[in-house]
Design a protein around this motif. Structure first.
Motif, PDB file in Angstrom:
ATOM      1  N   GLY A 187      24.187 151.246  78.681  1.00 16.57           N
ATOM      2  CA  GLY A 187      24.004 150.176  79.664  1.00 16.57           C
ATOM      3  C   GLY A 187      23.191 150.633  80.859  1.00 16.57           C
ATOM      4  O   GLY A 187      22.279 149.941  81.306  1.00 16.57           O
ATOM      5  N   GLU A 188      23.498 151.815  81.368  1.00  9.20           N
ATOM      6  CA  GLU A 188      22.759 152.340  82.516  1.00  9.20           C
ATOM      7  C   GLU A 188      21.297 152.604  82.168  1.00  9.20           C
ATOM      8  O   GLU A 188      20.410 152.379  83.001  1.00  9.20           O
ATOM      9  CB  GLU A 188      23.430 153.604  83.046  1.00  9.20           C
ATOM     10  N   MET A 189      21.034 153.059  80.971  1.00 10.99           N
ATOM     11  CA  MET A 189      19.654 153.296  80.543  1.00 10.99           C
ATOM     12  C   MET A 189      18.873 151.980  80.479  1.00 10.99           C
ATOM     13  O   MET A 189      17.659 151.965  80.667  1.00 10.99           O
ATOM     14  CB  MET A 189      19.616 153.997  79.182  1.00 10.99           C
ATOM     15  N   GLU A 190      19.591 150.890  80.237  1.00  7.76           N
ATOM     16  CA  GLU A 190      18.971 149.564  80.179  1.00  7.76           C
ATOM     17  C   GLU A 190      18.892 148.919  81.559  1.00  7.76           C
ATOM     18  O   GLU A 190      18.435 147.803  81.704  1.00  7.76           O
ATOM     19  CB  GLU A 190      19.762 148.650  79.232  1.00  7.76           C
ATOM     20  N   GLY A 191      19.416 149.615  82.577  1.00  8.21           N
ATOM     21  CA  GLY A 191      19.363 149.103  83.935  1.00  8.21           C
ATOM     22  C   GLY A 191      20.593 148.329  84.373  1.00  8.21           C
ATOM     23  O   GLY A 191      20.588 147.702  85.425  1.00  8.21           O
ATOM     24  N   ALA A 192      21.647 148.362  83.569  1.00  9.08           N
ATOM     25  CA  ALA A 192      22.870 147.634  83.912  1.00  9.08           C
ATOM     26  C   ALA A 192      23.643 148.373  84.999  1.00  9.08           C
ATOM     27  O   ALA A 192      23.621 149.597  85.073  1.00  9.08           O
ATOM     28  CB  ALA A 192      23.752 147.470  82.683  1.00  9.08           C
ATOM     29  N   TYR A 193      24.323 147.610  85.836  1.00  7.61           N
ATOM     30  CA  TYR A 193      25.208 148.167  86.855  1.00  7.61           C
ATOM     31  C   TYR A 193      26.602 148.281  86.257  1.00  7.61           C
ATOM     32  O   TYR A 193      27.130 147.309  85.728  1.00  7.61           O
ATOM     33  CB  TYR A 193      25.225 147.255  88.087  1.00  7.61           C
ATOM     34  N   VAL A 194      27.201 149.446  86.340  1.00  6.76           N
ATOM     35  CA  VAL A 194      28.552 149.657  85.841  1.00  6.76           C
ATOM     36  C   VAL A 194      29.461 149.866  87.052  1.00  6.76           C
ATOM     37  O   VAL A 194      29.371 150.885  87.737  1.00  6.76           O
ATOM     38  CB  VAL A 194      28.610 150.870  84.882  1.00  6.76           C
ATOM     39  N   SER A 195      30.315 148.887  87.311  1.00  9.00           N
ATOM     40  CA  SER A 195      31.147 148.899  88.515  1.00  9.00           C
ATOM     41  C   SER A 195      32.304 149.890  88.414  1.00  9.00           C
ATOM     42  O   SER A 195      32.730 150.293  87.323  1.00  9.00           O
ATOM     43  CB  SER A 195      31.723 147.500  88.764  1.00  9.00           C
ATOM     44  N   ALA A 196      32.826 150.237  89.586  1.00  8.35           N
ATOM     45  CA  ALA A 196      34.002 151.101  89.646  1.00  8.35           C
ATOM     46  C   ALA A 196      35.202 150.408  89.005  1.00  8.35           C
ATOM     47  O   ALA A 196      36.034 151.058  88.356  1.00  8.35           O
ATOM     48  CB  ALA A 196      34.317 151.454  91.092  1.00  8.35           C
ATOM     49  N   GLU A 197      35.283 149.088  89.154  1.00  8.10           N
ATOM     50  CA  GLU A 197      36.367 148.321  88.516  1.00  8.10           C
ATOM     51  C   GLU A 197      36.314 148.482  87.003  1.00  8.10           C
ATOM     52  O   GLU A 197      37.334 148.694  86.361  1.00  8.10           O
ATOM     53  CB  GLU A 197      36.255 146.834  88.851  1.00  8.10           C
ATOM     54  N   PHE A 198      35.106 148.350  86.442  1.00  6.26           N
ATOM     55  CA  PHE A 198      34.979 148.495  84.996  1.00  6.26           C
ATOM     56  C   PHE A 198      35.344 149.908  84.572  1.00  6.26           C
ATOM     57  O   PHE A 198      36.046 150.103  83.579  1.00  6.26           O
ATOM     58  CB  PHE A 198      33.564 148.168  84.504  1.00  6.26           C
ATOM     59  N   ARG A 199      34.871 150.903  85.301  1.00  6.59           N
ATOM     60  CA  ARG A 199      35.163 152.299  84.953  1.00  6.59           C
ATOM     61  C   ARG A 199      36.676 152.550  84.958  1.00  6.59           C
ATOM     62  O   ARG A 199      37.198 153.250  84.096  1.00  6.59           O
ATOM     63  CB  ARG A 199      34.446 153.249  85.898  1.00  6.59           C
ATOM     64  N   LYS A 200      37.385 151.969  85.928  1.00  2.00           N
ATOM     65  CA  LYS A 200      38.841 152.117  85.991  1.00  2.00           C
ATOM     66  C   LYS A 200      39.491 151.485  84.756  1.00  2.00           C
ATOM     67  O   LYS A 200      40.365 152.081  84.130  1.00  2.00           O
ATOM     68  CB  LYS A 200      39.378 151.476  87.272  1.00  2.00           C
ATOM     69  N   ASP A 201      39.069 150.264  84.425  1.00  5.80           N
ATOM     70  CA  ASP A 201      39.607 149.593  83.240  1.00  5.80           C
ATOM     71  C   ASP A 201      39.255 150.360  81.972  1.00  5.80           C
ATOM     72  O   ASP A 201      40.092 150.500  81.066  1.00  5.80           O
ATOM     73  CB  ASP A 201      39.077 148.161  83.146  1.00  5.80           C
ATOM     74  N   ALA A 202      38.035 150.864  81.890  1.00  6.05           N
ATOM     75  CA  ALA A 202      37.618 151.620  80.714  1.00  6.05           C
ATOM     76  C   ALA A 202      38.453 152.886  80.564  1.00  6.05           C
ATOM     77  O   ALA A 202      38.814 153.274  79.449  1.00  6.05           O
ATOM     78  CB  ALA A 202      36.127 151.965  80.800  1.00  6.05           C
ATOM     79  N   ASP A 203      38.810 153.507  81.692  1.00  6.52           N
ATOM     80  CA  ASP A 203      39.659 154.691  81.655  1.00  6.52           C
ATOM     81  C   ASP A 203      41.041 154.337  81.107  1.00  6.52           C
ATOM     82  O   ASP A 203      41.631 155.099  80.335  1.00  6.52           O
ATOM     83  CB  ASP A 203      39.760 155.304  83.051  1.00  6.52           C
ATOM     84  N   GLU A 204      41.554 153.174  81.495  1.00  8.78           N
ATOM     85  CA  GLU A 204      42.841 152.716  80.958  1.00  8.78           C
ATOM     86  C   GLU A 204      42.752 152.516  79.443  1.00  8.78           C
ATOM     87  O   GLU A 204      43.690 152.834  78.713  1.00  8.78           O
ATOM     88  CB  GLU A 204      43.289 151.428  81.651  1.00  8.78           C
ATOM     89  N   TYR A 205      41.633 151.995  78.978  1.00  8.14           N
ATOM     90  CA  TYR A 205      41.410 151.823  77.549  1.00  8.14           C
ATOM     91  C   TYR A 205      41.348 153.182  76.845  1.00  8.14           C
ATOM     92  O   TYR A 205      41.992 153.392  75.813  1.00  8.14           O
ATOM     93  CB  TYR A 205      40.119 151.033  77.301  1.00  8.14           C
ATOM     94  N   VAL A 206      40.608 154.116  77.426  1.00  5.18           N
ATOM     95  CA  VAL A 206      40.468 155.459  76.842  1.00  5.18           C
ATOM     96  C   VAL A 206      41.836 156.125  76.716  1.00  5.18           C
ATOM     97  O   VAL A 206      42.141 156.766  75.706  1.00  5.18           O
ATOM     98  CB  VAL A 206      39.503 156.333  77.674  1.00  5.18           C
ATOM     99  N   LYS A 207      42.677 155.962  77.734  1.00  9.14           N
ATOM    100  CA  LYS A 207      44.014 156.568  77.727  1.00  9.14           C
ATOM    101  C   LYS A 207      44.954 155.896  76.730  1.00  9.14           C
ATOM    102  O   LYS A 207      46.032 156.415  76.449  1.00  9.14           O
ATOM    103  CB  LYS A 207      44.629 156.501  79.117  1.00  9.14           C
TER     104      LYS A 207
END
Length: 62
Positions: free
Chosen positions: A14-34
């Protein structure tokens, strides 16, 4: 492929395509990873953040 690798590759792509990845998403993604939430909840939370009816600054539920 494990959850962590999947999330890292998705964010990188997503970042390579220019997308913004929010801190909120990163937190949720971490919950998914765990393993604390299923992919469906991650998707629901992400979609909710982009809901035009959501009041700016209002926290997401879930």
């Amino acid at each position: 492929m494990d959850r962590k690798t999947l999330v890292e590759e998705s964010i990188h792509s997503g970042e390579m395509e220019g997308a913004y990845v929010s801190a909120e998403f990163r937190k949720d993604a971490d919950e998914y990873v765990k393993g604390n939430i299923p992919i469906e909840d991650l998707m629901r939370r992400t979609k909710r953040r982009w809901d035009p009816k959501r009041k700016k600054g209002a926290p997401h539920v879930g």
